[in-house]
Design a protein around this motif. Structure first.
Motif, PDB file in Angstrom:
ATOM      1  N   GLY A 115       8.138   1.641  -4.201  1.00  0.00           N
ATOM      2  CA  GLY A 115       8.124   2.988  -3.650  1.00  0.00           C
ATOM      3  C   GLY A 115       6.812   3.368  -2.999  1.00  0.00           C
ATOM      4  O   GLY A 115       6.689   4.466  -2.454  1.00  0.00           O
ATOM      5  N   VAL A 116       5.808   2.461  -3.038  1.00  0.00           N
ATOM      6  CA  VAL A 116       4.503   2.748  -2.443  1.00  0.00           C
ATOM      7  C   VAL A 116       4.248   1.793  -1.278  1.00  0.00           C
ATOM      8  O   VAL A 116       4.297   0.567  -1.433  1.00  0.00           O
ATOM      9  CB  VAL A 116       3.362   2.605  -3.468  1.00  0.00           C
ATOM     10  N   GLN A 117       3.974   2.357  -0.098  1.00  0.00           N
ATOM     11  CA  GLN A 117       3.596   1.567   1.069  1.00  0.00           C
ATOM     12  C   GLN A 117       2.095   1.676   1.260  1.00  0.00           C
ATOM     13  O   GLN A 117       1.547   2.765   1.371  1.00  0.00           O
ATOM     14  CB  GLN A 117       4.324   2.061   2.327  1.00  0.00           C
ATOM     15  N   MET A 118       1.395   0.533   1.276  1.00  0.00           N
ATOM     16  CA  MET A 118      -0.057   0.507   1.438  1.00  0.00           C
ATOM     17  C   MET A 118      -0.409   0.263   2.902  1.00  0.00           C
ATOM     18  O   MET A 118       0.157  -0.621   3.549  1.00  0.00           O
ATOM     19  CB  MET A 118      -0.664  -0.606   0.589  1.00  0.00           C
ATOM     20  N   GLU A 119      -1.333   1.037   3.433  1.00  0.00           N
ATOM     21  CA  GLU A 119      -1.819   0.846   4.796  1.00  0.00           C
ATOM     22  C   GLU A 119      -3.337   0.947   4.797  1.00  0.00           C
ATOM     23  O   GLU A 119      -3.909   1.828   4.146  1.00  0.00           O
ATOM     24  CB  GLU A 119      -1.235   1.891   5.747  1.00  0.00           C
TER      25      GLU A 119
END
Length: 524
Positions: free
Chosen positions: A315-319
């Protein structure tokens, strides 16, 4: 050779006037006399000066009256020195933004009027200008210029990469993910010298010359994270030791920060992972649940060495931001961190003033002793106060450069206004304290203190910090091993307690038992 001319000794010759320093109050009174209609000649006779001097004072009336309104001491003196007109023009040119149309390669300037009062008909000539340290300091003050030491990404900010990321990459990420402002977060860390005062104060000087580790270099690292809607998470807090004495037996889960430790008190990949899983994920889950939103978020970070690149959670998108763009577009760097540090500094001074007020009747109050007792627990209290004063609107405003579409009108203070107000309040509190470096503290002194938080520690500083952390942990372990174990057997304290209980029992029996002979024996 003809002899030198002897000085005139005529009986009627007037003696040379001695130069007289006028106080601000006198100049104001002189200006008031002119305002009432007195002539320049009449005022000059009354003050025993040349008429030209009176005219010059009249010319400077705006500056004189302005100085009089802000001067605390009415007897303060103000010396107005006529400045070289060429230098004034040169400074004005230097203060203008750089013009790429041409380069100045000469170190000399054309001088029409080398000294005030010389004739404009004098021939033009080249004049070599040599800047002193004093001139440069006054030049900065006159034009409001600041000395900024650019380090890391700030020194090589990539404007093109930042614009490309904002206009193309970031917009694409938001569109494809369908992210709302509540679900987009930015994290960054910053150093905080939690026990430092402006460098001119005697507190700073006392710490600087003290033997051993200097408290004013004792730094912690704060991990700051907020979303585009204006929600600020409980910050991560990295201290040099695991369990400082002032927090012994305290439940660290109830602190206003997420407690972590490292001998150098700085971020590492392991601590980033700790913050991510133990601080970020739990808080965001609770926050989105209260909003009735599913757990799907975007976390934006820079590419600093201490940031773990392998963080992952469902559920977490890292950028990660492009290199050398942090100072340009990272939201937490757009005023949030500096405003927080300003509030922390103001709260530290307010705490100090409150302690002085509470001890007005105590002649033994010592400012230096108080400052030595300013512990990490006090630091956490001031951090909590600063966090409570950070309004959602000000956090939201920090996203203006990265995501301007979601920034709403701020009906309260902007980040710049919060900082300005807190700096002004800090100066006022310092004036209340008084003493060396406090009574005359300026906004520049406070801003210099805020700038120092971004300065990296030297290798020597890090060695001292790690040494002090080791010593603190050894003291904690020694205290734990030296804890007194409760004694066994009949001690004097326990015998006294038995006697007290026996007496209470006897008194109670006399109250309840009607037999006056039997009841007194019960307690014997």
């Amino acid at each position: 050779m003809a002899p030198k001319r002897a000085p005139s000794s005529k009986a009627g010759a007037e003696p040379k006037r001695q130069r007289r320093m006028m106080m601000i109050a006198e100049k104001v009174k002189l200006l008031d006399m002119l305002k009432e209609g007195r002539t320049f000649a009449a005022v000059a006779r009354q003050y025993g000066m040349n008429e030209s001097t009176v005219r010059y004072i009249k010319k400077e009336k705006a500056n004189i009256r302005k100085t009089a309104t802000i001067t605390f001491c009415k007897s303060a003196k103000r010396v107005v020195t006529a400045r070289n007109k060429t230098i004034v023009r040169m400074e004005s040119a230097l203060a203008e933004p750089e013009d790429d149309s041409g380069d100045c390669e000469e170190d000399e300037v054309d001088v029409e009027d080398p000294q005030p009062g010389t004739s404009s008909d004098s021939p033009r000539k080249k004049w070599q200008f040599s800047a002193s340290k004093g001139w440069f300091a006054k030049f900065q003050k006159r034009y409001g210029l600041k000395s900024v030491s650019l380090q890391g990404e700030a020194a090589s900010a990539d404007t093109i990469a930042a614009e490309t990321y904002v206009n193309e990459t970031f917009k694409k990420i938001i569109s494809e993910g369908g992210y709302r402002p509540e679900k987009v977060f930015n994290m960054n860390e910053t150093g905080l010298f939690w026990k430092r005062m402006p460098s001119r104060t005697f507190l700073f000087k006392e710490e600087a010359k003290a033997s051993g580790f200097k408290a004013y270099k004792d730094r912690v690292t704060l991990v700051v994270c907020g979303n585009a809607a204006g929600f600020l998470l409980k910050p991560g807090f990295i201290y040099k030791s695991k369990n400082p004495r002032t927090l012994k037996n305290k439940n660290k889960n109830l602190l206003p920060v997420h407690w972590m430790y490292n001998p150098k008190a700085w971020i590492t990949k392991m601590l980033t992972s700790d913050w991510f899983h133990q601080c970020f994920i739990p808080q965001v889950k609770v926050y989105l649940a209260e909003k009735g939103m599913p757990f799907k978020v975007l976390l934006i970070m820079d590419n600093a060495g201490g940031h773990a690149a392998d963080l992952s959670y469902s559920g977490v998108q890292m950028e990660f931001l492009p290199p050398n763009t942090t100072s340009l577009i990272q939201p937490m760097d757009q005023g949030v961190i500096r405003a927080f540090k300003t509030l922390y500094t103001r709260n530290s001074l307010a705490n100090l003033v409150s302690s002085v007020d509470a001890a007005q009747e105590d002649d033994d109050f010592n400012l230096k002793a108080y400052w030595r007792q300013y512990t990490i627990a006090t630091c956490l209290q001031n951090i909590q106060k600063a966090l409570q004063e950070m309004k959602p609107a000000t956090i939201n405003a920090s996203w203006k450069k990265l995501w301007p579409e979601v920034v709403y009108d701020d009906k309260g203070f902007t980040l710049a206004e919060i900082q300005h107000s807190a700096v002004q309040k800090a100066v006022q509190l310092a004036a209340i304290l008084g003493g060396e470096g406090f009574a005359d503290m300026t906004t520049d002194d406070v801003n210099e203190l805020l700038d120092c938080h971004s300065q990296p520690l030297t290798d020597e500083d890090l060695e001292e910090l790690m040494k002090s952390a080791s010593e603190e942990e050894e003291e904690e372990e020694q205290q734990e091993t030296e804890e007194v174990v409760s004694p066994t057997g009949l001690t004097l304290e326990r015998l006294a307690e038995i006697c007290r209980l026996a007496k209470d029992l006897q008194e109670q029996s006399q109250e309840w038992d009607d037999d006056m002979v039997r009841s007194p024996r019960l307690g014997q």
